[in-house]
Design an enzyme around this catalytic site. Structure first.
Site, PDB file in Angstrom:
ATOM      1  N   TRP A 189       0.850  -1.188   0.000  1.00 16.82           N
ATOM      2  CA  TRP A 189       0.000   0.000   0.000  1.00 16.82           C
ATOM      3  C   TRP A 189       0.893   1.248   0.000  1.00 16.82           C
ATOM      4  CZ3 TRP A 189      -0.377   3.924   3.744  1.00 16.82           C
ATOM      5  CH2 TRP A 189      -1.391   4.856   3.504  1.00 16.82           C
ATOM      6  N   ASP A 201      -3.099   5.440  -3.123  1.00 18.97           N
ATOM      7  CA  ASP A 201      -3.499   6.433  -2.129  1.00 18.97           C
ATOM      8  C   ASP A 201      -2.368   7.414  -1.888  1.00 18.97           C
ATOM      9  OD1 ASP A 201      -6.043   5.676  -1.649  1.00 18.97           O
ATOM     10  OD2 ASP A 201      -5.608   4.481   0.142  1.00 18.97           O
ATOM     11  N   ASP A 227     -16.113   8.377   0.389  1.00 17.12           N
ATOM     12  CA  ASP A 227     -16.628   7.607   1.524  1.00 17.12           C
ATOM     13  C   ASP A 227     -17.336   8.502   2.551  1.00 17.12           C
ATOM     14  OD1 ASP A 227     -16.993   5.631   3.358  1.00 17.12           O
ATOM     15  OD2 ASP A 227     -14.866   5.135   3.599  1.00 17.12           O
ATOM     16  N   TRP A 277     -15.314   2.714  -7.407  1.00 12.86           N
ATOM     17  CA  TRP A 277     -15.599   1.394  -6.820  1.00 12.86           C
ATOM     18  C   TRP A 277     -14.374   0.988  -6.014  1.00 12.86           C
ATOM     19  CZ3 TRP A 277     -18.812  -2.761  -9.634  1.00 12.86           C
ATOM     20  CH2 TRP A 277     -18.714  -4.006  -8.989  1.00 12.86           C
ATOM     21  N   ASP A 278     -14.515   1.082  -4.706  1.00 17.04           N
ATOM     22  CA  ASP A 278     -13.375   0.846  -3.819  1.00 17.04           C
ATOM     23  C   ASP A 278     -13.418  -0.583  -3.269  1.00 17.04           C
ATOM     24  OD1 ASP A 278     -11.147   1.411  -2.287  1.00 17.04           O
ATOM     25  OD2 ASP A 278     -12.026   3.156  -1.291  1.00 17.04           O
ATOM     26  N   CYS A 312     -10.689   0.882  -7.587  1.00 18.86           N
ATOM     27  CA  CYS A 312      -9.805   1.337  -6.523  1.00 18.86           C
ATOM     28  C   CYS A 312      -9.760   0.217  -5.500  1.00 18.86           C
ATOM     29  CB  CYS A 312     -10.406   2.608  -5.906  1.00 18.86           C
ATOM     30  SG  CYS A 312      -9.577   3.182  -4.428  1.00 18.86           S
TER      31      CYS A 312
HETATM   32  C1  DGJ Z   1      -9.351   3.995   0.037  1.00 14.89           C
HETATM   33  C2  DGJ Z   1      -9.236   4.791  -1.229  1.00 14.89           C
HETATM   34  O1  DGJ Z   1      -8.072   4.467  -1.882  1.00 14.89           O
HETATM   35  C3  DGJ Z   1      -9.312   6.274  -0.898  1.00 14.89           C
HETATM   36  O2  DGJ Z   1      -9.124   7.023  -2.052  1.00 14.89           O
HETATM   37  C4  DGJ Z   1     -10.635   6.564  -0.258  1.00 14.89           C
HETATM   38  O3  DGJ Z   1     -11.659   6.348  -1.187  1.00 14.89           O
HETATM   39  C5  DGJ Z   1     -10.820   5.694   0.965  1.00 14.89           C
HETATM   40  N1  DGJ Z   1     -10.612   4.308   0.686  1.00 14.89           N
HETATM   41  C6  DGJ Z   1     -12.193   5.898   1.544  1.00 14.89           C
HETATM   42  O4  DGJ Z   1     -12.442   5.034   2.564  1.00 14.89           O
END
Ligand code: DGJ
Length: 741
Positions: free
Chosen positions: A200, A549, A368, A478-479, A527
Site C-alpha cells: 500500500w 493512495d 466515503d 468502486w473501492d 480502486c
Molecule cells: C481507500 C481509497 O483508496 C481512498 O481514495 C478513499 O476512497 C478511501 N478508501 C475511503 O475510505
C-alpha cells in the site's frame, strides 16, 4: 492468414507483426514448443528445431527409445508425472486418486476474429480481420476430458493471447487442482525477470533480477491481484534497456489470486507459467461441465521495455477497455476524500464544488461517508442508503445542485464489503466470506461479502442500480479496502470450498458487467486502498484505476513509472493533493504535484476553499493546460526516459500519433550541489520534423533532440540563480514540443 499449419510435420506457426510463435505435435501426440521470438519467414517444416538426445538418468516415454523424454522437451501445456519434473500447467485429480493424464492432439480450427469469454474479462476485436485465432483440442481418452487451448494473434500488435478450457464429457467427476492459462518454454534462460512489487502507498515498484536455476515467482494469495505483486512479469535480455533489445511481457487478465513463475531447469530452459494460483484452489468439474481459465496477454518487443509497454498501452486502451468512455477524454475531477475525510455536510460539499467549478474542474466526486451512519471506518458498509444527517436532501438533490454549478457528479461505493455494525449484517450475518466456527479476521474493521453467492451480488446490484437510476450520477468510484481471510462460503458444499476465491471474482465481474451494461454513460474508476487491485481484469470494466493512495509527487514518480510498464496513462488516476502530504508528510511545490499528475487522468483531492488566491490561480492554469493537452496525455505514445529507480532525476514524454506534438516531464528529487550540466535525450520524434520548444522562436529538428538531446538550463550553482524553475529539492519542468508547419 497469420497462422500457418504444416500438415505433414504437424506444426503451427503463429505469425504476428514482428513476432513468431511456433509449436508442433510431439511423437507422443502431446504439444511441443519450438520457438517464440522475432518474426521469421514461414517454411514447410521446422522439425529441425525439435531435438532429443539420450541422457543418463532421463525418464523416457517410449519403450526402447532412450532419447524422447519430456524432461528435455519444450512443451505447450505440460503435465506432471510422465517424465517431465518441472511444474506443470495443469493437474487433474481423478476419482481413483490418479493425477496422471495424457492429453493428445485431436484437431484444430483456425479462424478470423477472437471469441469472447462468458463472465470473464478479455481483450477483444471489433472486426474479425483484426486477429486470427487457433483453437486446439487435446483429448484424454481414459477420463474422457478435453482441453481446448486458445491462441489469438493480433494483426496490428505484437500480441498473442492465450487461455485454456477444460471440458469433462466422461462419466466421473474430475478435480482441477491446477489450471494455469499459459506456459512457455524458452530455449535458454539468459534473461532478467522484471516484476512490479510493493505494498500500500508504494505500489508497482520496478524490480529486476537475473534468472537462476530453480523457481522464481510472484504471486497473490490475498483474494485480489494485490499491491504486493502485480499479475505481470517480463523477461528481458540482460542488454535490453527501455529503448532497445528483446523483451517478452506476460500480463494476466484477472483480479484474484495468481501465479506468475519462471522455472529454470537443468538444461537452462526457462519455463514461464501464468494463471490462477494453484495454492488453495481446486475446481470440481462435474460431468458435462467446463472450466474456462482467464486470459494471458503475451507481448513481444524488440524495442526494449518501452516497446513492450507501448504495445500493452495501445491494446488495452483500444481493445480491453470498453464502452463510450474508451474513446472519450476523461473529466478533470475533484475528490473530497483528503479534503474532508468523513467529516462533511451538504454545505461543505457544495462549497468545494462551487470553488472547483470556478477553477475549471468538471466532475465532483463524493467519496466515503455519505451512507448509513458512517462517521468513521467502523460502520455502515453495506447500507447503501444516504445519511440524512449529512445530506438531508439526498443524493439526487445533491447531484442536481452540483450539476447546476456546472459540474457532473460522481459517487463512491465499496460494494464488496460489509461492516458488522450495519443493517445489512444484522439481517444477513452469513453473507460474509467466512468459515463456520472459526475466527473472522477483519481489515479496517470490515468484512468481505460473499460474492460467490448470487443473491448477495443481486442485493448489491439492486442497491447500486437504484441509486444510479434515481440520481444523475456520471461516475462511480468502486473501492475495495481489504484482502480476504478465512475463505469459505456458507452455501457451497465441502468439495467446492476451494472454489470460493475464484467464484468471488466471478461475482465481482458479474456485478461490474450488469452495472456497466445498464449504465454505459457512467465512468467507473476501480480502486482498492489505492492501487491494490490494478490489473487488466479491472480495466475491462473500469477504464481507469486509482493508482495509489499515495499522492506525494516524489513517491508518485516511482508508482506511475512502474505502473506504465503494462498500463496506459489513460488508466492511471493521478491527483494533486495538499501538503504536507497525507501519506509521507513531504512538502512539494504545487507545480511539481501538477507536473507529475498530468501524466495520468488528472484531478485534485484537496480542499480548494482553503487555497490562497495565488494557488487557485495556479490550479486554474494547470487545469487549462491539462484540458488543452489531455488528448495527447491520454492517447499519445509514452516513452519512459530516465528511471526514478536509478536516478535522482525522472523523465518521460508523450508523443502524438502523427509526431507533430510532444510533452516531456522532467523531475529532480534532490538539489545537487554545484552540479554539472544536464540534457535529456528525447525519443519517438520525427527526425526530419522541426520542433518549437515551449513556444519559443528557436527550433530544433527531431534528430537533434533525439541524438544530441535537449540541453537544460543550468541548475542553481550556489552563486547564481539563472534557472528559477529548478531551485531546491523537488523540482520539475514541463517541456512542450510542437512541429513547425
Ligand atoms: C481507500 C481509497 O483508496 C481512498 O481514495 C478513499 O476512497 C478511501 N478508501 C475511503 O475510505
Amino acid at each position: 492468414m497469420p497462422i500457418f499449419f504444416n500438415e505433414k510435420s504437424m506444426e503451427f506457426h503463429l505469425q504476428g507483426k514482428d513476432v513468431s510463435y511456433i509449436f508442433h505435435v510431439l511423437p507422443n501426440l502431446q504439444l511441443g514448443h519450438l520457438y517464440y521470438g522475432k518474426k521469421v519467414r514461414h517454411r514447410e517444416s521446422f522439425s529441425h528445431l525439435f531435438q532429443t538426445q539420450a541422457r543418463a538418468t532421463a525418464s523416457c516415454v517410449f519403450e526402447g527409445d532412450l532419447a524422447f523424454s519430456l524432461d528435455q522437451t519444450k512443451q505447450e501445456y505440460p503435465s506432471y508425472g510422465t517424465s517431465d519434473y518441472r511444474e506443470p500447467a495443469f493437474q487433474i485429480l481423478q476419482e481413483n486418486g490418479s493425477r496422471i493424464t495424457n492429453f493428445t492432439y485431436r484437431d484444430h480450427k483456425i479462424f478470423s476474429g477472437k471469441p469472447r469469454f462468458d463472465g470473464l474479462p478479455a481483450t477483444y476485436v471489433e472486426r474479425d480481420e483484426e486477429a486470427t485465432t487457433i483453437l486446439i483440442t487435446l483429448v484424454d481418452d481414459v477420463i474422457s476430458a478435453e482441453i481446448q487451448l486458445l491462441y489469438t494473434v493480433y494483426e496490428a500488435f505484437n500480441v498473442i493471447t492465450r487461455s485454456a478450457k477444460f471440458i469433462n464429457f466422461g462419466s466421473e467427476d474430475l478435480k482441477l487442482t491446477r489450471a494455469l492459462s499459459a506456459s512457455v518454454d524458452f530455449f535458454d534462460s539468459d534473461y532478467e525477470m522484471v516484476q512490479l512489487s510493493g505494498s500500500w502507498a508504494r505500489e508497482r515498484h520496478v524490480k529486476c533480477r537475473a534468472l537462476q536455476p530453480g523457481i522464481q515467482s510472484v504471486t497473490s494469495t490475498r483474494g485480489t491481484s494485490s499491491s504486493q505483486q502485480n499479475p505481470f512479469i517480463a523477461l528481458k535480455r540482460p542488454n535490453a534497456t527501455e529503448h532497445i533489445g528483446e523483451v517478452f511481457g506476460f500480463n494476466f487478465v484477472y483480479s484474484g489470486n495468481f501465479l506468475a513463475q519462471v522455472e529454470v531447469d537443468h538444461y537452462d530452459v526457462a519455463r514461464v507459467s501464468m494463471g490462477i494460483h494453484p495454492f488453495d484452489f481446486q475446481w470440481v468439474l462435474k460431468v458435462n461441465e467446463s472450466f474456462q481459465t482467464p486470459e494471458v496477454v503475451m507481448v513481444y518487443s524488440d524495442r526494449g521495455l518501452n516497446g513492450m509497454s507501448q504495445t500493452y498501452h495501445e491494446l488495452y486502451r483500444t481493445r480491453l477497455v470498453r464502452g463510450p468512455w474508451r474513446d472519450k477524454v476523461r473529466p478533470v475531477l475533484i475528490n473530497n476524500w483528503e479534503a474532508t475525510y468523513f467529516d462533511f455536510n451538504e454545505e461543505k460539499i457544495l462549497e468545494i464544488a462551487k470553488e472547483s467549478s470556478q477553477l475549471g474542474v468538471e466532475l465532483f466526486v463524493l467519496d466515503d461517508g455519505w451512507f448509513g451512519k458512517r462517521d468513521d471506518d467502523t460502520t455502515s458498509l453495506g447500507d447503501w442508503f444516504v445519511d440524512e444527517r449529512k445530506l438531508p436532501n439526498g443524493i439526487a438533490s445533491l447531484a442536481s445542485n452540483i450539476k447546476e454549478l456546472g459540474l457532473s457528479f460522481g459517487l463512491w461505493f465499496e460494494p464488496e464489503m460489509v461492516s458488522k455494525e450495519s443493517e445489512l449484517y444484522k439481517k444477513h450475518p452469513d453473507w460474509l466470506i467466512h468459515v463456520e466456527n472459526r475466527s473472522q479476521s477483519h481489515g479496517r474493521n470490515q468484512y468481505v461479502l460473499d460474492f460467490s453467492r448470487k443473491e448477495v451480488v443481486d442485493y448489491i446490484y439492486n442497491r447500486m442500480s437504484s441509486l444510479l437510476d434515481e440520481a444523475d450520477i456520471s461516475y462511480v468510484k468502486w473501492d475495495m479496502n481489504r484482502y480476504m481471510t478465512e475463505i469459505g462460503s456458507a452455501t457451497l458444499p465441502a468439495e467446492r470450498q476451494m472454489e470460493v476465491a475464484h467464484r468471488y471474482i466471478l461475482g465481482v465481474y458479474d456485478l461490474y458487467e450488469r452495472l456497466t451494461s445498464e449504465f454505459p454513460h457512467v465512468l467507473f474508476e476501480s480502486c482498492a486502498s489505492g492501487g491494490c487491485r490494478f490489473d487488466p481484469g479491472m480495466l475491462y470494466y473500469a477504464p481507469q484505476t486509482w493508482t495509489s493512495d499515495d499522492t506525494d509527487a516524489v513517491e508518485r514518480l516511482k508508482i506511475q513509472y512502474g505502473t506504465t510498464f503494462a498500463y496506459p496513462l489513460s488508466s492511471l488516476g493521478a491527483h494533486v493533493s495538499a501538503v504536507p502530504n497525507h501519506q509521507v508528510f513531504r512538502e512539494t511545490s504545487l507545480k511539481m504535484r501538477g507536473d507529475v499528475a498530468y501524466f495520468g487522468v488528472f484531478g485534485y483531492e484537496l480542499d480548494v476553499t482553503k487555497m490562497t488566491a495565488e494557488e487557485k490561480d495556479m490550479v486554474k492554469k494547470q487545469i487549462a493546460f491539462y484540458k488543452e493537452h489531455r488528448e495527447l496525455f491520454l492517447t499519445g505514445t509514452l516513452y519512459r526516459l530516465e528511471s526514478p529507480f536509478e536516478e535522482n532525476v525522472t523523465s518521460w514524454m508523450v508523443v502524438s500519433t502523427d509526431r507533430t506534438e510532444a510533452i516531456v516531464g522532467y523531475y529532480q528529487v534532490l538539489a545537487r550541489p554545484n552540479p554539472g550540466f544536464r540534457k535529456i535525450t528525447l525519443q519517438g520524434l520525427d527526425p526530419d520534423m522541426e520542433y518549437m520548444v515551449n513556444g519559443e522562436v528557436r527550433t530544433f529538428f527531431g534528430d537533434e533532440l533525439m541524438h544530441i538531446g535537449m540541453h537544460l538550463e543550468p541548475e542553481f550553482s550556489g552563486t547564481d540563480q539563472t534557472n528559477r524553475e529548478m531551485i531546491g529539492d523537488f523540482t520539475s519542468k514541463i517541456i512542450h514540443l510542437k512541429a513547425v508547419q
